[in-house]
Every structure is written in structure tokens, then in C-alpha cells.
Design a protein around this motif. Structure first.
Motif, mmCIF file in Angstrom:
data_model
loop_
_atom_site.group_PDB
_atom_site.id
_atom_site.type_symbol
_atom_site.label_atom_id
_atom_site.label_comp_id
_atom_site.label_asym_id
_atom_site.label_seq_id
_atom_site.Cartn_x
_atom_site.Cartn_y
_atom_site.Cartn_z
ATOM 1 N N LYS A 86 1.204 -1.127 -0.124
ATOM 2 C CA LYS A 86 -0.355 -0.036 -0.393
ATOM 3 C C LYS A 86 0.488 1.092 0.240
ATOM 4 N N HIS A 87 1.750 1.046 0.557
ATOM 5 C CA HIS A 87 3.062 2.548 0.979
ATOM 6 C C HIS A 87 4.340 2.161 0.400
ATOM 7 N N PRO A 88 4.628 2.193 -1.374
ATOM 8 C CA PRO A 88 5.552 2.366 -1.966
ATOM 9 C C PRO A 88 6.684 3.419 -2.010
ATOM 10 N N GLU A 239 6.026 7.114 -13.411
ATOM 11 C CA GLU A 239 4.681 6.427 -13.079
ATOM 12 C C GLU A 239 3.802 5.064 -12.556
ATOM 13 N N GLU A 240 3.085 4.598 -11.887
ATOM 14 C CA GLU A 240 2.969 3.773 -11.700
ATOM 15 C C GLU A 240 1.814 3.073 -12.792
ATOM 16 N N ASP A 241 1.812 3.714 -13.573
ATOM 17 C CA ASP A 241 1.505 3.274 -15.036
ATOM 18 C C ASP A 241 2.126 2.517 -16.920
ATOM 19 N N GLY A 242 4.037 3.634 -15.898
ATOM 20 C CA GLY A 242 4.823 3.554 -17.088
ATOM 21 C C GLY A 242 5.313 4.377 -17.524
ATOM 22 N N SER A 243 4.669 5.569 -17.295
ATOM 23 C CA SER A 243 4.465 7.379 -18.195
ATOM 24 C C SER A 243 5.631 7.421 -17.691
ATOM 25 N N VAL A 284 12.929 9.630 -11.180
ATOM 26 C CA VAL A 284 11.805 9.806 -8.836
ATOM 27 C C VAL A 284 11.412 8.452 -9.485
ATOM 28 N N GLN A 285 10.953 7.327 -8.900
ATOM 29 C CA GLN A 285 10.172 6.182 -9.281
ATOM 30 C C GLN A 285 10.032 5.606 -7.729
#
Length: 339
Positions: A86-88, A239-243, A284-285
């Protein structure tokens, strides 16, 4: 040794009974004092059996405690794994480059006019010869008109300039603007930064490109009568979707410009410098620190310990019941023989 004794007794019950009968027969023929032979051997056997039972009970409680700890570890491991999902955690990496992709600098000068634009190296900016007068424009520039993305009614005029590229030579871009008159008590020029000037040039719809940039990026100002020094750094966010999104961080320092022109002027002069802060691109990821394979291995080890402890506890209970039955059987045999 305890198990061997138990097996030996269980294999030769007749010999044991014969020995007991011989002892009783001899004891009936020979009068012995109370407590010499008839009471010492059973008491020793009873004490050994009692110690065995106590030791087995202690071991059983220890393994039950270990099982409880293992169950708690399983619960805690699963809870931590769900919490980490839940908290990356934000991961920041730096990539060093020698050349940046030239950024685009979009100015909104309004009534102000661009007088000069030059590229300099190693932070060396020569003094202005004729400040306030038109000079050389050595930068790649393009002018574009588009509608305001927030109102869709107001037309905006932007002057797009190609930014610095060579970070090793500390390339910078120095621009000078001139504003003849202004209705406000203070005068400033808005600007925004976007990641690639080449994308703007190759875009088939430049107006839409600028509208998207204005909607996505923040804008800043630099004031008249000062020399503003802007040091940029590039931040890429995955971002989480790869963008991937790109934004700029900047450090701004302002130095007062002393107007040394002979005649007092009512016009305003703007000076601004753009330079890269360092050769590192910051990425940043969000990463998930919970490793499912580590959790699976830990759970397998814990469940294996649980099954092993349960098996040992089961065998311990069976062994205690077996010892108890043998003790009761011997007691009954002795009682029947005496009776």
C-alpha cells in the motif's frame, strides 16, 4: 536410552514377571527389615518415570511456545507485506550526462522586445557595450500565437528560445529585453521551461503543444532592472502506469543592474541568464520494498517449523501415554501378585 529400556521391557515381560515372582518368593522365605528391598526399587523407578514425564511436559510446552511464535511471525510477515504494497517507497537515482537535450524556454514578453540573445561558455558574460540597444540574436527562436488553455478566449503570444545543452563547458544563454513603457508600478516577464525544444520544432501542431506545456508546467517571472541568473536541474518521474513526466527545478539568484546610461530613461531593461546546475538527471520512481519471493521463503520455513513442532508434540504425547499405560500395567501386576 529411555526408548531402548522401554523396548527391552516390552519385549521380555515374562522374564520381568518371573523375576518379580522370584523376588517375592524369596522375600516370603526370608524376613527383611521394612524398607530395605521391597521399597527401594519401586521408588527409584517411580522417580525416574516422574522425571521423564516432567521433562516431556516441559519440552511439550517449549514447542507449543515456539509454535505460537511461528504463528505470530506468519501473521506479522503477511501484515508487513500488505502494508508495503500500500505504501511504496520513493527511489531517487542520478544519471550523469555530458549533453542535455536542449530545453525550450517560452517567454511571454507582452509589449517588451527582445534586444539580444547569445550563448556563452564557462560562465563568462562580457559587459554590454550598448545596453538598451538592439544587438545580435544568435539563439534559435520561434514565435507562436495560441489561445489560453484555461480560458480558451484570450490569445497569448510566446517567444520560444532554445536553451543550453553543453553542461561540461557550462554553456549558458544570456538574453536582454527592453520595455519602452508600462502601465504598472512594477514590470516582469513570465516564462516557462519544457523538456525538449526539438519536440516543439518537430511538432505538427505547435499551438496545441504550447497549450499542453502551459497546462503541465509551472511558470516563473523575472523582473526589470535586475540581472536574474537561473540554474536549472531536470527531474524525471516514472508513474505507476509506466509513463514518464519531466519537470524542472531551478535556483534563482538576482543581482541589481546599475544603469550607467548617460541620459535618464523611463524604459525598462530585463536581463536573464539560463544555465544547467549540474550534469545529473534526477529520476524519481516509486518502488515496492516487499519482495514476494523472500516472503514465500520465510513462510515456507515457518510452516515447516510448525509441522515439525506439531509432529514432535504428537509423538511426545503418544510417548507419555505409552509410558503411563506401562506404569499402570506394572502397578496392577504387582498389586495382583501381592493379593
Amino acid at each position: 536410552q529411555l526408548s531402548e529400556d522401554v523396548e527391552r521391557v516390552s519385549e521380555n515381560p515374562t522374564e520381568e514377571r518371573e523375576g518379580e515372582m522370584g523376588v517375592h518368593e524369596d522375600s516370603s522365605s526370608v524376613i527383611l527389615p521394612d524398607g530395605e528391598l521391597g521399597t527401594t526399587t519401586p521408588s527409584l523407578r517411580f522417580s525416574k518415570t516422574c522425571l521423564k514425564n516432567v521433562f516431556s511436559v516441559i519440552l511439550l510446552f517449549i514447542y507449543l511456545l515456539l509454535m505460537a511464535v511461528a504463528v505470530f511471525l506468519v501473521y506479522q510477515t503477511i501484515s508487513d507485506f500488505r502494508e508495503k504494497l500500500k505504501h511504496p517507497v520513493m527511489s531517487v537515482t542520478y544519471k550523469e550526462v555530458s549533453l542535455y537535450d536542449a530545453p525550450g524556454i517560452a517567454f511571454y514578453p507582452g509589449k517588451a522586445r527582445l534586444l539580444s540573445c547569445k550563448h556563452h561558455y564557462y560562465d563568462h558574460i562580457p559587459p554590454l557595450i550598448n545596453p538598451g540597444q538592439p544587438g545580435d540574436i544568435e539563439c534559435t527562436t520561434q514565435r507562436i500565437n495560441y489561445t489560453d488553455p484555461f480560458t480558451n478566449q484570450t490569445m497569448k503570444y510566446a517567444l520560444v528560445v532554445q536553451g543550453p545543452r553543453d553542461v561540461k563547458k557550462r554553456e549558458l544563454v544570456f538574453l536582454q529585453f527592453h520595455l519602452n513603457e508600462t502601465d504598472q508600478d512594477f514590470s516582469a516577464i513570465d516564462y516557462l521551461l519544457f523538456s525538449s525544444f526539438q519536440e516543439f520544432v518537430s511538432s505538427p501542431e505547435k499551438a496545441k503543444f504550447m497549450k499542453d506545456c502551459e497546462s503541465s508546467y509551472s511558470s516563473w517571472k523575472f523582473s526589470a532592472g535586475f540581472r536574474t541568473w537561473v540554474k536549472m536541474s531536470l527531474v524525471k518521474t516514472k508513474e505507476e502506469d509506466g509513463s514518464e513526466t519531466v519537470e524542472f527545478k531551478q535556483e534563482t539568484s538576482v543581482v541589481n543592474y546599475i544603469d550607467q546610461r548617460t541620459k535618464p530613461r523611463s524604459d525598462q531593461l530585463f536581463f536573464v541568464v539560463f544555465e544547467w546546475k549540474d550534469p545529473f538527471i534526477q529520476t524519481v520512481q516509486d518502488i515496492i520494498t516487499a519482495n514476494p519471493w523472500n516472503m514465500i521463503a520465510l513462510l515456507c520455513g515457518i510452516f515447516l517449523a510448525l509441522f515439525k513442532a506439531a509432529d514432535f508434540a504428537k509423538l511426545s504425547v503418544k510417548w507419555m501415554i505409552k509410558i503411563r499405560r506401562r506404569h499402570l500395567k506394572r502397578t496392577r501386576q504387582v498389586t495382583n501378585h501381592i493379593s
